[in-house]
Design an enzyme around this catalytic site. Structure first.
Site, PDB file in Angstrom:
ATOM      1  N   ARG A 253     -38.334   0.450 -12.778  1.00  8.08           N
ATOM      2  CA  ARG A 253     -38.701   1.833 -12.473  1.00  8.08           C
ATOM      3  C   ARG A 253     -37.689   2.331 -11.462  1.00  8.08           C
ATOM      4  NH1 ARG A 253     -41.176   1.794 -16.421  1.00  8.08           N
ATOM      5  NH2 ARG A 253     -43.407   2.127 -16.756  1.00  8.08           N
TER       6      ARG A 253
ATOM      7  N   GLU B  29     -37.577  10.993 -13.305  1.00  5.49           N
ATOM      8  CA  GLU B  29     -37.275  11.258 -14.720  1.00  5.49           C
ATOM      9  C   GLU B  29     -37.972  12.532 -15.173  1.00  5.49           C
ATOM     10  OE1 GLU B  29     -38.298   7.757 -16.993  1.00  5.49           O
ATOM     11  OE2 GLU B  29     -37.185   6.464 -15.635  1.00  5.49           O
TER      12      GLU B  29
ATOM     13  N   HIS C 249     -34.163   5.920 -20.318  1.00  6.78           N
ATOM     14  CA  HIS C 249     -35.412   5.160 -20.469  1.00  6.78           C
ATOM     15  C   HIS C 249     -35.654   4.732 -21.926  1.00  6.78           C
ATOM     16  CE1 HIS C 249     -39.484   4.437 -18.266  1.00  6.78           C
ATOM     17  NE2 HIS C 249     -39.270   3.514 -19.187  1.00  6.78           N
TER      18      HIS C 249
END
Ligand SMILES: O=CC(=O)O
Length: 333
Positions: free
Chosen positions: A246, A275, A293
């Protein structure tokens, strides 16, 4: 006997048959709302009362926002289980769930291969400095002018894995096929069998000894910005950092500074602090490998994750218990 309700937040994209088969045990419902404000209202209105279990996806946060303390507080009394489709469950406030007696599951294991694969891709791409030449080629400029500096081989390099869960251990196996030496740090030292020859080192030793550092730990209040200015200063000059966990486990501002100073030679990122926004200092840096991602973005893995999550819902409906709970709740009755 009242039939239990299952609330779907997000979409089932692949495992339709398994999902539909749940309708013989439960009423499968979806919310009316498409924004967080409306979702909160829908919860308050009592329209979702009677739901026993929630199946939620990572992307459903676009409609409901994160499952933070505010949402958890408003969930109907009937909700006892939240099944999160993803390995990382930082979108769900597990402590707030525990306080309300709600159990949470995630999808470990299912994500390991695909995430470790992209992790290795980013390690190789960052070591080779592949981004500049790939961009130059598409601009009709072959390797670029001047061509990029020579890259580095993974063979013989020390890979430090921070977080030796399923993905970390999977990466270790793959990295060894590239003759890398693997050291690791983890909350708890693994058994010899699980470590399978990887050397356990302190956090500080991992920072100072690694040629490449891979971040494979979950995001929580203890790991937010675990890598920041002080930690970059403890790393070897020329280190390569890869993050598929993350974004917020690393301080992006500090990373950009460490890249700009040349202390960190390159990085490979699949995840970002905010994000889908990306720090402009990362986008502007042609050396770094950036992927949006995509760690689990394969048909096989997305299907396996959905099947795992559905199996948790099914387990609740059939046995009253989840197949797996998140580690923070392993002792929860
Ligand atoms: O980011 C992907 C996951 O948490 O599974």
């Amino acid at each position: 006997m009242t039939i239990p309700k299952v609330l779907l937040l997000g979409e089932i994209e692949h495992a339709h048959e398994s999902w539909n088969s749940l309708s013989s045990f439960a009423e499968l419902i979806t919310p009316k709302s498409t924004t967080r404000a409306d979702f909160l209202e829908e919860l308050k209105s009592g329209q979702l009362d009677g739901v026993l279990v929630i199946y939620r996806t990572f992307a459903s946060a676009d409609q409901t926002g994160k499952f933070d303390a505010e949402v958890i507080k408003l969930l109907p009394e009937s909700i006892k289980f939240i099944c999160h489709n993803g390995a990382g469950y930082d979108q769900v406030d597990v402590h707030a769930c525990t306080d309300r007696g709600i159990k949470v599951s995630n999808t470990p294991t299912a994500v390991d291969d695909a995430t470790a694969d992209i992790n290795l891709f980013l390690i190789l791409g960052a070591l080779r400095g592949l981004n500049t030449s790939m961009v130059a080629l598409r601009q009709g400029n072959w390797r670029g002018n001047p061509p990029p500096p020579l890259g580095h081989d993974p063979e013989g390099k020390t890979l430090g894995i921070l977080g030796m869960g399923g993905i970390g251990r999977n990466l270790k196996k793959k990295a060894e096929a590239f003759s890398m030496k693997v050291i690791y740090h983890n909350r708890n030292q693994l058994s010899n069998e699980q470590a399978a020859g990887a050397e356990y080192v302190s956090f500080e030793e991992l920072l100072s000894r690694s040629d490449i550092i891979s971040l494979n730990l979950p995001l929580n209040q203890n790991t937010r910005h675990i890598i920041s200015t002080r930690e970059f200063g403890m790393m070897k000059k020329g280190v390569v950092i890869v993050n598929t966990a993350r974004g917020a486990v690393m301080d992006e501002d500090a990373l950009v500074k460490a890249l700009d100073s040349g202390h960190v030679a390159s990085c490979g990122l699949d995840v970002y602090e905010d994000e889908p926004k990306i720090h402009p200092g990362l986008v502007a840096n042609p050396q770094v490998m950036l992927v949006p991602h995509m760690g689990t973005w394969t048909i096989e893995t997305q299907t396996a994750m959905e099947e795992w999550n559905i199996s948790n819902v099914r387990s609740v409906l059939e046995t009253g218990a989840l197949r797996n709970v998140v580690p923070e709740q392993k002792d929860m009755k």
